[in-house]
Design an enzyme around this catalytic site. Structure first.
Site, short mmCIF file in Angstrom:
data_model
loop_
_atom_site.label_atom_id
_atom_site.label_comp_id
_atom_site.label_asym_id
_atom_site.label_seq_id
_atom_site.Cartn_x
_atom_site.Cartn_y
_atom_site.Cartn_z
N GLU A 176 0.83 -1.21 0.00
CA GLU A 176 0.00 0.00 0.00
C GLU A 176 0.86 1.26 0.00
O GLU A 176 0.36 2.37 -0.16
CB GLU A 176 -0.95 0.00 1.21
N CYS A 281 16.23 -6.84 0.27
CA CYS A 281 16.35 -8.05 1.10
C CYS A 281 17.68 -8.75 0.83
O CYS A 281 18.07 -9.62 1.57
CB CYS A 281 15.22 -9.00 0.82
P1 NAD Z 1 5.84 -6.07 5.17
O1 NAD Z 1 5.96 -7.45 5.73
O2 NAD Z 1 5.53 -4.95 6.10
O3 NAD Z 1 4.69 -6.02 4.05
C1 NAD Z 1 4.63 -6.97 3.01
C2 NAD Z 1 3.18 -7.14 2.60
O4 NAD Z 1 2.44 -7.63 3.71
C3 NAD Z 1 2.52 -5.84 2.15
O5 NAD Z 1 1.70 -6.11 1.04
C4 NAD Z 1 1.71 -5.43 3.37
O6 NAD Z 1 0.55 -4.72 3.04
C5 NAD Z 1 1.36 -6.75 4.01
N1 NAD Z 1 1.24 -6.65 5.48
C6 NAD Z 1 1.91 -5.80 6.29
N2 NAD Z 1 1.54 -6.00 7.58
C7 NAD Z 1 0.63 -6.99 7.57
C8 NAD Z 1 -0.12 -7.65 8.60
N3 NAD Z 1 0.00 -7.33 9.88
N4 NAD Z 1 -0.95 -8.64 8.23
C9 NAD Z 1 -1.09 -9.00 6.94
N5 NAD Z 1 -0.41 -8.40 5.93
C10 NAD Z 1 0.45 -7.42 6.24
O7 NAD Z 1 7.19 -5.80 4.35
P2 NAD Z 1 7.65 -4.45 3.68
O8 NAD Z 1 8.03 -3.49 4.74
O9 NAD Z 1 6.69 -4.01 2.64
O10 NAD Z 1 8.95 -4.96 2.90
C11 NAD Z 1 10.21 -5.06 3.51
C12 NAD Z 1 10.47 -6.45 4.01
O11 NAD Z 1 10.37 -7.38 2.95
C13 NAD Z 1 11.87 -6.63 4.57
O12 NAD Z 1 11.80 -7.41 5.72
C14 NAD Z 1 12.59 -7.37 3.45
O13 NAD Z 1 13.70 -8.14 3.86
C15 NAD Z 1 11.51 -8.23 2.95
N6 NAD Z 1 11.79 -8.68 1.59
C16 NAD Z 1 12.17 -9.97 1.42
C17 NAD Z 1 12.47 -10.42 0.17
C18 NAD Z 1 12.89 -11.84 -0.05
O14 NAD Z 1 12.98 -12.21 -1.19
N7 NAD Z 1 13.14 -12.63 0.97
C19 NAD Z 1 12.39 -9.57 -0.93
C20 NAD Z 1 11.97 -8.25 -0.72
C21 NAD Z 1 11.68 -7.83 0.56
#
Ligand code: NAD
Length: 496
Positions: A176, A281
């Protein structure tokens, strides 16, 4: 204020839940958009569109599906700068980096153009008299993707290119925080010939995510994001009978052995530590200096930092942009205080840079030395331009650090010793290993995934494992008998 709405059944559908969230330009700190948040009912409408589109899409020939992927490849290629501009305006990363992200996404579409070959099964003739056996892989149905803010174009493409090419229909719930690029991709998919309903986008927060996890018509969920949410998605999705691959956070180490080329290692540490402001990541978060080289290595890293130009992503001069939100910027900066309080040495404090004082969500490049494993700045995924250096005496200590860490996404070793590098790739507990390569993101025809708390589920993402994830196997045993051989036989089917 521009509004970002859902994409359902091949068109923009304004949200009606009455819930929405702000989208900022991180370089100015200004809110530029409002994004609709879907209710469970609105997610249901998108799933219904995908469910209705599935039978016809599944029956579409492999050649035609490949054609669509070729068209999509052309369109993404033509519009790569538009995609990069949108991405930069909401994520903040510099334009060249955004274009690089689009390019890596494009390569996943290229992989998916090979779907006729990728879905070929096996065939065994005459496994018993007049009996042949063959294997096929079939799509799952409606599948969903839930994606993070940090790669708003590439990570959705990681998922939907293979999913759609395999004959599934798709519901995307992007971050979002930077939702517009997924709407632009939706338009390109339509233009490429993807039928209405095959690709849908619903925006939102936890409510939309829970609706996806609970919807009985969604067969599989791909997730990329932070570890606590990845664990939640995996546990909830599998409890609801879905196939789930949930990629989580990371804390990537870059080990520098005493024989390494230290200038090359310092260049790599700066590139991989501060590229995309550390919001990758696969970013290097911790440099592990082995033996007597630590002072020299830290010096070489430190001397490179003031030269890096920090500024708005759409300024061609900028090499590093702002962070995604003010709250995240402040949280990242707080590790400089906790690091100091817990005994680390701040070599460079990015809060002293002029950019920190502006309205944008900037933090200058920061370097912390003498980090130890009990410190918050070591234990937590900081996800910002704060690089830590841990000093150890031996190779074994360095590998032990990586293997004891709860994350296991990427890792790199810098050395001139091929034997040491080979031993490292054999011993180290991480899913993606770089040898003198700091960000070892696999190319599109391999698969991407970490170990331990960086991945929940069995399948890595994209590449061959992506195709496997989005299809289920079926084995057909067929007999076209000579009627003269027909007889009653109550025994178990025999092969000899
Ligand atoms: P996030 O976990 O906050 O959000 C990811 C998704 O989950 C979003 O679409 C968000 O709307 C949703 N979300 C957030 N909180 C939620 C909840 N409580 N319940 C259900 N859904 C929820 O992650 P972010 O801040 O958008 O991205 C950064 C993170 O992603 C870092 O930890 C990074 O390491 C990780 N990441 C990992 C990879 C990988 O390949 N392992 C790749 C890119 C990013």
């Amino acid at each position: 204020m521009d509004r970002v709405s859902h994409w359902i059944g091949g068109k923009v559908v304004p949200g009606e839940s009455g819930r929405a969230g702000p989208v900022f330009d991180p370089a100015t700190g200004e809110q530029t958009h409002e994004v609709d948040f879907a209710s469970a009912e609105e997610v249901g409408i998108a799933v219904e569109a995908a469910r209705e589109a599935f039978p016809a899409w599944r029956a579409t020939s492999l050649s035609k599906r490949a054609d669509v992927m070729f068209s999509l490849r052309e369109l993404v290629d033509q519009h790569r700068i538009d995609l990069a501009r949108i991405l930069t305006s909401q994520h903040g990363k510099v334009l060249s980096d955004a274009a690089g992200e689009v390019q890596r996404g494009l390569e996943n579409i290229e992989f998916a153009t090979g779907i006729p070959n990728l879905l070929k099964g096996d065939f065994s003739e005459q496994v018993s008299t007049e009996v042949d056996v063959y294997s096929i892989r079939q799509p799952l149905g409606v599948v969903a993707g839930i994606t993070p803010f940090n790669f708003p174009a590439m990570v959705p493409i990681w998922m939907f290119a293979n999913a759609i090419a395999c004959g599934n229909t798709f519901v995307l719930k992007p971050s979002e925080k930077d939702p517009s690029v997924s709407m632009y991709l939706a338009e390109l998919l339509k233009e490429a010939g993807v039928p209405d309903g095959v690709f849908n986008v619903v925006h939102g927060d936890r409510l939309a995510v829970d609706a996806i996890l609970e919807h009985p018509d969604i067969k599989a969920v791909s997730f990329v994001g932070s570890t606590p949410i990845a664990r939640y998605i995996y546990e909830t999705g599998t409890r609801n009978g879905k196939r789930v691959q949930a990629l989580g956070g990371a804390k990537n180490h870059m080990i520098v052995l005493p024989d390494a080329d230290l200038d090359m290692a310092a260049d790599a540490a700066v590139s991989a530590g501060y590229g995309s402001a550390g919001e990758r990541c696969m970013a290097v978060a911790t440099v592990v200096a082995v033996g007597s080289i630590a002072d020299e290595l830290v010096g070489k890293i430190a001397e490179r930092l003031p030269v890096v130009k920090v500024g708005a992503g759409n300024d061609p001069e900028s090499e590093m942009g702002p962070l995604i939100t003010r709250e995240h910027r402040d949280k990242v900066a707080s590790y400089l205080d906790s690091g100091t309080a817990q005994g680390a040495t701040i070599v460079r404090d990015g809060r002293k840079d002029a950019v920190y004082e502006g309205e944008g969500f900037f933090l200058g490049l920061s370097l912390i030395d003498h980090v130890t494993t009990d410190m918050d700045c070591y234990r937590d995924e900081i996800f910002g331009p704060v690089l830590g250096v841990v000093r150890v005496d031996t190779y074994d200590e360095a590998v032990g650090l990586v293997n004891d860490n709860p994350y296991g996404n990427g890792v790199a070793i810098f050395t001139r010793d091929g034997g040491a590098a080979r031993r490292f790739q054999f011993e180290v507990g991480a899913g993606m290993v770089g040898v003198n390569v700091p960000i070892p993101v696999p190319v599109a025809y391999y698969s991407f995934g970490g170990w331990k708390s960086s991945l929940f589920g069995d399948s890595h993402m994209y590449g061959p494992e992506g195709v496997h994830f989005y299809t289920k196997g079926k084995v057909v045993t067929s007999r076209w008998p000579d009627p003269s051989t027909s007889q009653v036989d109550l025994g178990f089917p025999r092969t000899r």
